[in-house]
Design an enzyme around this catalytic site. Structure first.
Site, PDB file in Angstrom:
ATOM      1  N   SER A 252      -8.179 -64.580  43.062  1.00 22.65           N
ATOM      2  CA  SER A 252      -9.321 -63.914  43.682  1.00 22.65           C
ATOM      3  C   SER A 252     -10.040 -64.914  44.607  1.00 22.65           C
ATOM      4  O   SER A 252      -9.395 -65.549  45.451  1.00 22.65           O
ATOM      5  CB  SER A 252     -10.247 -63.373  42.579  1.00 22.65           C
ATOM      6  OG  SER A 252     -11.184 -62.473  43.102  1.00 22.65           O
TER       7      SER A 252
ATOM      8  N   ARG B 287     -23.072 -56.416  37.767  1.00 16.99           N
ATOM      9  CA  ARG B 287     -21.890 -56.648  36.942  1.00 16.99           C
ATOM     10  C   ARG B 287     -21.165 -55.336  36.620  1.00 16.99           C
ATOM     11  O   ARG B 287     -19.929 -55.312  36.551  1.00 16.99           O
ATOM     12  CB  ARG B 287     -22.298 -57.347  35.654  1.00 16.99           C
ATOM     13  CG  ARG B 287     -21.138 -57.760  34.759  1.00 16.99           C
ATOM     14  CD  ARG B 287     -20.222 -58.756  35.414  1.00 16.99           C
ATOM     15  NE  ARG B 287     -19.380 -59.461  34.456  1.00 16.99           N
ATOM     16  CZ  ARG B 287     -18.472 -60.364  34.782  1.00 16.99           C
ATOM     17  NH1 ARG B 287     -18.290 -60.678  36.055  1.00 16.99           N
ATOM     18  NH2 ARG B 287     -17.758 -60.965  33.876  1.00 16.99           N
TER      19      ARG B 287
ATOM     20  N   ASP C   1      -4.104 -53.484  41.678  1.00  9.73           N
ATOM     21  CA  ASP C   1      -5.318 -54.155  42.137  1.00  9.73           C
ATOM     22  C   ASP C   1      -5.840 -53.435  43.374  1.00  9.73           C
ATOM     23  O   ASP C   1      -5.231 -53.504  44.439  1.00  9.73           O
ATOM     24  CB  ASP C   1      -4.998 -55.622  42.454  1.00  9.73           C
ATOM     25  CG  ASP C   1      -6.220 -56.424  42.879  1.00  9.73           C
ATOM     26  OD1 ASP C   1      -7.305 -55.837  43.070  1.00  9.73           O
ATOM     27  OD2 ASP C   1      -6.077 -57.661  43.018  1.00  9.73           O
TER      28      ASP C   1
ATOM     29  N   HIS D  66      -7.388 -55.642  39.299  1.00 14.98           N
ATOM     30  CA  HIS D  66      -7.664 -56.993  39.790  1.00 14.98           C
ATOM     31  C   HIS D  66      -7.674 -58.005  38.647  1.00 14.98           C
ATOM     32  O   HIS D  66      -7.236 -59.145  38.807  1.00 14.98           O
ATOM     33  CB  HIS D  66      -9.003 -56.977  40.527  1.00 14.98           C
ATOM     34  CG  HIS D  66      -9.347 -58.257  41.199  1.00 14.98           C
ATOM     35  ND1 HIS D  66      -8.574 -58.790  42.202  1.00 14.98           N
ATOM     36  CD2 HIS D  66     -10.377 -59.134  41.019  1.00 14.98           C
ATOM     37  CE1 HIS D  66      -9.115 -59.930  42.620  1.00 14.98           C
ATOM     38  NE2 HIS D  66     -10.202 -60.153  41.914  1.00 14.98           N
ATOM     39  N   ASP D  67      -8.172 -57.598  37.497  1.00 13.25           N
ATOM     40  CA  ASP D  67      -8.243 -58.494  36.342  1.00 13.25           C
ATOM     41  C   ASP D  67      -6.879 -58.958  35.845  1.00 13.25           C
ATOM     42  O   ASP D  67      -6.815 -59.865  35.008  1.00 13.25           O
ATOM     43  CB  ASP D  67      -8.971 -57.800  35.184  1.00 13.25           C
ATOM     44  CG  ASP D  67     -10.467 -58.078  35.201  1.00 13.25           C
ATOM     45  OD1 ASP D  67     -10.914 -58.889  36.041  1.00 13.25           O
ATOM     46  OD2 ASP D  67     -11.187 -57.484  34.383  1.00 13.25           O
TER      47      ASP D  67
END
Lengths: 373, 373
Positions: A154, A224, A319, A352-353
């Site tokens: 990232s 968040r 992602d 994405h994680d």
């Protein structure tokens, strides 16, 4: 083959820099400290160092745990250690908390020597390029002229890419994982909503909340929550939470009804309890600003012409923050410049994680790549 | 062929209902008013009525303009009027502001007869089914036993679908556009962040902000900004705003730098100036709750078995809020029940908002469908 192990108990180190650091914004930091961790041993030739760059909410604590907090494992502990893909028996691995951060390196909550109070809103804007420059100074002090590899996912991948452009002769190999050559409009849009949540929180106090003894908790929590939606895939959320109802039925309330609501609120509240709001703002701006092709009229081929490293580029099928096509932009520009580049598009449901997980295909790619270094 | 025309000057009408409306939540509204508009003429057989249901931020003002506000055109003015796809020379078109709304129908800002003050947090939860029931009562009063068609996009499409299940013999044809049979986990997640933005705004005052003479502007603004990101496609945003910088260069500020930031802030601020925060909360919950298959153990085939209408289902290629596969779930369940259903997947770059545009392929589909009614 030995079983992969943990690096065990680790301790952060701290280094002070008293020469001013000129920043891309035109400002400078007169003096600053960097907090970092290392694992493994630097060899006599000082040729086995691997720098791991962190993403938005990451830190220098990559692997292992602190003596007094055995449960607080480093964020890439599944990757780094004896017998793990980034093997600390072979490599000397370094993690650095970025400038402007909130894990010990000089940041907005640090004391500004000019005023004797927290920097707050006076902390200068920092960019990917500034982080790379500060990391290069740390490498100088550690006697590392050239990194065997620089690795990041990232925003960390953007730092790895930037390293190959600013210090092409100091990077042997670079792994750019789940990244993009610049943010899309939609990426910037999500960052902007997160920033507005913080900036408009009455307890933000223009960035000087430290003096008021409060934190903009509502804003950070919202930021968040938005972030988490973009880190997960639609499918991963559906698999994990679906439309599961906490009470098994609709109760007609603004309290938690669907389990996904509980997850997001919990993650948001937890984050707001430890992360610094100014660091969040500055880091999202660093993401927005990153665009190495900007000064080349948007031509990424030209922008990457100076890179000398051997590259590994990795993307993840689900992602949607930085989808595979964004990684392929980097790959194509490197190939245009006849660079040595491997590209892996990993099938992984976690969005994405995924770059943080120990998916077998993903870790297999990294293992093979590190073995060849 | 005559040129399509505007319906011209229109006036909202108001109707009062004094029989209590039982709500899905178990609560009830003792009395209420609905505001609505009509265009065209109801024929002698009362067989040419078309009900148009609105989405989250829509209203009863579908077409034309008010005498004192010529610029305030109805939200579906491009679709409805003499010579337009929904031709008011043939059809009697009705738009109704949903209960709980903020455009004139009884909602959270209305006076609660039980207390003499605004309902605020005491306004009951309303659902898609409740809206349909209240619309059916309005139809009763207008002497409309059966609608020639019921039409809606997004949340409006869900109402059209619900009509075919609750009142199967009162709907000749139904157009379900840019909708889904239920929200995905990600859809709920975005709604939840928007709600938290409003609920945690200090000026929300637990929903009773009216008495304080304030509105939770910050929360509503954030909610709308998040919404706008999900209404547009990544590509549409990239085409319209790209990474365009207001000042042509990075200025290192939290003020507007990228044009997308300006757009989102402007849209958010404008929305917060006219929309009711409680209506926003209630409407997102109605979206979350909509799931006609829930009482059938999740089986959509069974849930749609009662529908008798002829269906048109429309989706848009770049809609990532309710993507084409969500529409196909509806189509497949209708086909399973051997219903008459047409399905169009329209190539349009504008994302979820496509349903509001006069894309030629889209309007062509609607024109042909209305012509056959």
């Amino acid at each position: 083959m030995t079983q992969p192990q943990s690096v065990g108990v680790v301790e952060p180190q701290r280094m002070r820099f008293e020469a001013p650091l000129a920043l891309k914004s035109g400002g400078q930091l007169d003096e600053y400290e960097l907090v970092f961790e290392t694992y493994g041993e630097l060899n006599a030739e000082r040729s086995n160092a691997v720098l791991v760059c962190h993403a938005l909410s990451g830190s220098h604590h990559l692997a292992g745990h602190y003596a007094d907090a055995p449960e607080n494992k480093g964020w890439w502990d599944n990757l780094i250690g004896p017998g793990k893909p980034l093997d600390t028996r072979k490599f000397f691995v370094i993690g650095v908390n970025n400038l402007g951060g909130c894990y010990g390196s000089t940041g907005p909550a640090s004391i500004n020597p000019a005023t004797g109070a927290a920097y707050g809103a006076d902390f200068p804007f920092v960019t990917v390029e500034d982080w790379v420059d500060s990391q290069a100074r740390l490498a100088d002090r550690l006697g590392i002229k050239r990194f065997a590899a620089i690795v990041g996912g990232s925003l960390g991948g953007m730092q790895a890419l930037s390293w190959t452009l600013r210090y092409p002769d100091r990077v042997g190999s670079a792994a750019v994982i789940a990244a993009a050559p610049k943010l899309s409009t939609e990426n910037i849009a999500f960052n902007e909503v997160a920033r507005q949540a913080i900036l408009t929180d009455p307890e933000f106090h223009g960035g000087n909340f430290y003096a008021h003894g409060v934190v903009p908790e509502r804003g950070l929590k919202l930021a968040r929550m938005i972030g988490h939606i973009t880190y997960l895939s639609d499918d991963a959320m559906a698999t994990k939470f679906g439309r599961n109802l906490r009470h098994g039925k609709q109760v007609y309330s603004f309290d938690v009804e669907f389990e996904i609501e509980s997850y997001l609120r919990y993650q948001g509240t937890k984050f707001a309890g430890y992360f610094d709001a100014n660091t969040y703002l500055l880091t999202t701006k660093a993401l927005d600003y990153f665009d190495p092709a900007f000064e080349y009229g948007g031509n990424l081929n030209t922008a990457l012409a100076n890179a000398q490293a051997d590259f590994l580029v990795v993307s993840f099928s689900t992602d949607w923050r930085f989808p595979p096509e964004r990684s392929r932009e980097i790959v194509n520009a490197l190939l245009h410049n006849r660079r040595n580049v491997s590209y892996a598009e990993v099938e992984c449901a976690a969005g994405h994680d995924s770059f943080l997980l120990d998916d077998p295909q993903y870790h297999g790619v990294l293992s093979a790549w590190f073995d060849r270094i």
